[in-house]
Design a protein around this motif. Structure first.
Motif, PDB file in Angstrom:
ATOM      1  N   ALA A 106       0.842  -1.209   0.000  1.00  0.00           N
ATOM      2  CA  ALA A 106       0.000   0.000   0.000  1.00  0.00           C
ATOM      3  C   ALA A 106       0.872   1.252   0.000  1.00  0.00           C
ATOM      4  N   LEU A 107       1.928   1.252   0.793  1.00  0.00           N
ATOM      5  CA  LEU A 107       2.830   2.407   0.842  1.00  0.00           C
ATOM      6  C   LEU A 107       3.558   2.582  -0.493  1.00  0.00           C
ATOM      7  N   TYR A 108       3.978   1.478  -1.102  1.00  0.00           N
ATOM      8  CA  TYR A 108       4.637   1.541  -2.405  1.00  0.00           C
ATOM      9  C   TYR A 108       3.704   2.150  -3.450  1.00  0.00           C
ATOM     10  N   TYR A 109       2.460   1.671  -3.496  1.00  0.00           N
ATOM     11  CA  TYR A 109       1.535   2.199  -4.509  1.00  0.00           C
ATOM     12  C   TYR A 109       1.096   3.624  -4.195  1.00  0.00           C
ATOM     13  N   ALA A 110       1.147   4.023  -2.939  1.00  0.00           N
ATOM     14  CA  ALA A 110       0.925   5.441  -2.633  1.00  0.00           C
ATOM     15  C   ALA A 110       2.046   6.255  -3.272  1.00  0.00           C
ATOM     16  N   GLY A 111       3.266   5.757  -3.188  1.00  0.00           N
ATOM     17  CA  GLY A 111       4.387   6.417  -3.855  1.00  0.00           C
ATOM     18  C   GLY A 111       4.190   6.483  -5.362  1.00  0.00           C
ATOM     19  N   ARG A 112       3.699   5.406  -5.939  1.00  0.00           N
ATOM     20  CA  ARG A 112       3.448   5.398  -7.391  1.00  0.00           C
ATOM     21  C   ARG A 112       2.374   6.427  -7.764  1.00  0.00           C
ATOM     22  N   ASN A 140      11.274 -10.490   0.587  1.00  0.00           N
ATOM     23  CA  ASN A 140      10.950  -9.081   0.347  1.00  0.00           C
ATOM     24  C   ASN A 140      11.990  -8.374  -0.526  1.00  0.00           C
ATOM     25  N   ASN A 141      13.015  -9.099  -0.963  1.00  0.00           N
ATOM     26  CA  ASN A 141      14.070  -8.457  -1.750  1.00  0.00           C
ATOM     27  C   ASN A 141      13.546  -7.856  -3.053  1.00  0.00           C
ATOM     28  N   MET A 142      12.626  -8.516  -3.721  1.00  0.00           N
ATOM     29  CA  MET A 142      12.075  -7.979  -4.967  1.00  0.00           C
ATOM     30  C   MET A 142      11.359  -6.656  -4.703  1.00  0.00           C
ATOM     31  N   MET A 143      10.611  -6.598  -3.609  1.00  0.00           N
ATOM     32  CA  MET A 143       9.924  -5.352  -3.264  1.00  0.00           C
ATOM     33  C   MET A 143      10.948  -4.257  -2.952  1.00  0.00           C
ATOM     34  N   ARG A 144      12.041  -4.611  -2.290  1.00  0.00           N
ATOM     35  CA  ARG A 144      13.103  -3.631  -2.021  1.00  0.00           C
ATOM     36  C   ARG A 144      13.671  -3.072  -3.322  1.00  0.00           C
ATOM     37  N   GLY A 149      14.217   1.278  -7.086  1.00  0.00           N
ATOM     38  CA  GLY A 149      14.144   1.773  -8.463  1.00  0.00           C
ATOM     39  C   GLY A 149      13.252   2.998  -8.574  1.00  0.00           C
ATOM     40  N   GLN A 150      12.152   3.009  -7.837  1.00  0.00           N
ATOM     41  CA  GLN A 150      11.263   4.172  -7.868  1.00  0.00           C
ATOM     42  C   GLN A 150      11.905   5.382  -7.183  1.00  0.00           C
ATOM     43  N   ILE A 151      12.664   5.143  -6.132  1.00  0.00           N
ATOM     44  CA  ILE A 151      13.400   6.245  -5.493  1.00  0.00           C
ATOM     45  C   ILE A 151      14.382   6.839  -6.489  1.00  0.00           C
ATOM     46  N   TRP A 152      15.102   5.973  -7.190  1.00  0.00           N
ATOM     47  CA  TRP A 152      16.039   6.426  -8.224  1.00  0.00           C
ATOM     48  C   TRP A 152      15.310   7.255  -9.286  1.00  0.00           C
ATOM     49  N   HIS A 160      17.903  15.623  -9.143  1.00  0.00           N
ATOM     50  CA  HIS A 160      18.730  15.469  -7.948  1.00  0.00           C
ATOM     51  C   HIS A 160      19.492  14.131  -7.971  1.00  0.00           C
ATOM     52  N   ILE A 161      20.040  13.819  -9.106  1.00  0.00           N
ATOM     53  CA  ILE A 161      20.687  12.539  -9.307  1.00  0.00           C
ATOM     54  C   ILE A 161      21.908  12.347  -8.407  1.00  0.00           C
ATOM     55  N   ARG A 162      22.611  13.430  -8.063  1.00  0.00           N
ATOM     56  CA  ARG A 162      23.775  13.291  -7.178  1.00  0.00           C
ATOM     57  C   ARG A 162      23.370  12.775  -5.813  1.00  0.00           C
ATOM     58  N   LYS A 163      22.240  13.259  -5.293  1.00  0.00           N
ATOM     59  CA  LYS A 163      21.747  12.749  -4.012  1.00  0.00           C
ATOM     60  C   LYS A 163      21.429  11.264  -4.105  1.00  0.00           C
ATOM     61  N   CYS A 164      20.909  10.869  -5.238  1.00  0.00           N
ATOM     62  CA  CYS A 164      20.533   9.485  -5.432  1.00  0.00           C
ATOM     63  C   CYS A 164      21.758   8.585  -5.458  1.00  0.00           C
ATOM     64  N   LYS A 165      22.837   9.023  -6.083  1.00  0.00           N
ATOM     65  CA  LYS A 165      24.049   8.221  -6.159  1.00  0.00           C
ATOM     66  C   LYS A 165      24.635   7.985  -4.764  1.00  0.00           C
ATOM     67  N   VAL A 166      24.485   8.964  -3.878  1.00  0.00           N
ATOM     68  CA  VAL A 166      24.969   8.805  -2.521  1.00  0.00           C
ATOM     69  C   VAL A 166      24.172   7.728  -1.790  1.00  0.00           C
ATOM     70  N   LEU A 167      22.879   7.663  -2.053  1.00  0.00           N
ATOM     71  CA  LEU A 167      22.032   6.695  -1.361  1.00  0.00           C
ATOM     72  C   LEU A 167      22.275   5.277  -1.821  1.00  0.00           C
TER      73      LEU A 167
END
Length: 168
Positions: A106-112, A140-144, A149-152, A160-167
């Protein structure tokens, strides 16, 4: 009089058991549609649409599961989310009634949904909450991976790709 009372109690018990069985069967069909959404989202939407009349009489848990699987199916079919009216009560329900499988979903699809609505900061909040709600089970690895991927995607879409590379 005693026989009448016994008959009434028996009828009520049968109705309660039948109602529970119907919700259980309905949840099985909803879960089947959720699995089907991963490979054939159009078929999943059709299955869920066929269940729609029964959903009105279902309990709240079943209705929220139905709404979540419908959101998932539409997302997998690349149907853009136009508002948050369906996901908001689903997220509220599954955060109040924690389910190890459905709360992160549910949280993932809220993000979507919020990604589609162009609200990247809110989408990122939901993605991070989804990650935090996952237990350490390797299943749960697939969900991770999906969430990461959605965070990226959100970071890259906002420049803000530089912030993403740090994460990562």
């Amino acid at each position: 009089m005693k026989h009448l009372l016994l008959i009434i109690v028996a009828v009520v018990c049968i109705a309660v058991v039948a109602g529970c069985a119907d919700n259980s069967r309905l949840r099985d069909h909803i879960d089947r549609a959720g699995r089907l959404a991963d490979t054939c989202p159009d078929s999943a939407i059709a299955l869920l649409d066929s269940l729609s009349p029964a959903i009105n009489q279902a309990d709240k848990a079943t209705r929220m599961r139905y709404d979540l699987m419908l959101i998932k199916s539409r997302d997998k079919a690349y149907i853009e989310h136009r508002n948050d009216s369906m996901i908001a009560p689903v997220v509220e329900y599954f955060t109040d009634h924690t389910d190890p499988d459905l709360t992160p979903l549910a949280l993932y699809y809220a993000g979507r949904v919020y990604s589609d609505l162009g609200d990247a900061p809110r989408a990122l909040d939901y993605y991070y909450n989804a990650l935090n709600s996952l237990n350490d089970n390797p299943e749960n690895n697939m969900m991770r991976y999906l969430i990461s991927g959605q965070i990226w995607n959100n970071f890259s879409a906002t420049g803000h790709i530089r912030k993403c590379k740090v994460l990562f």
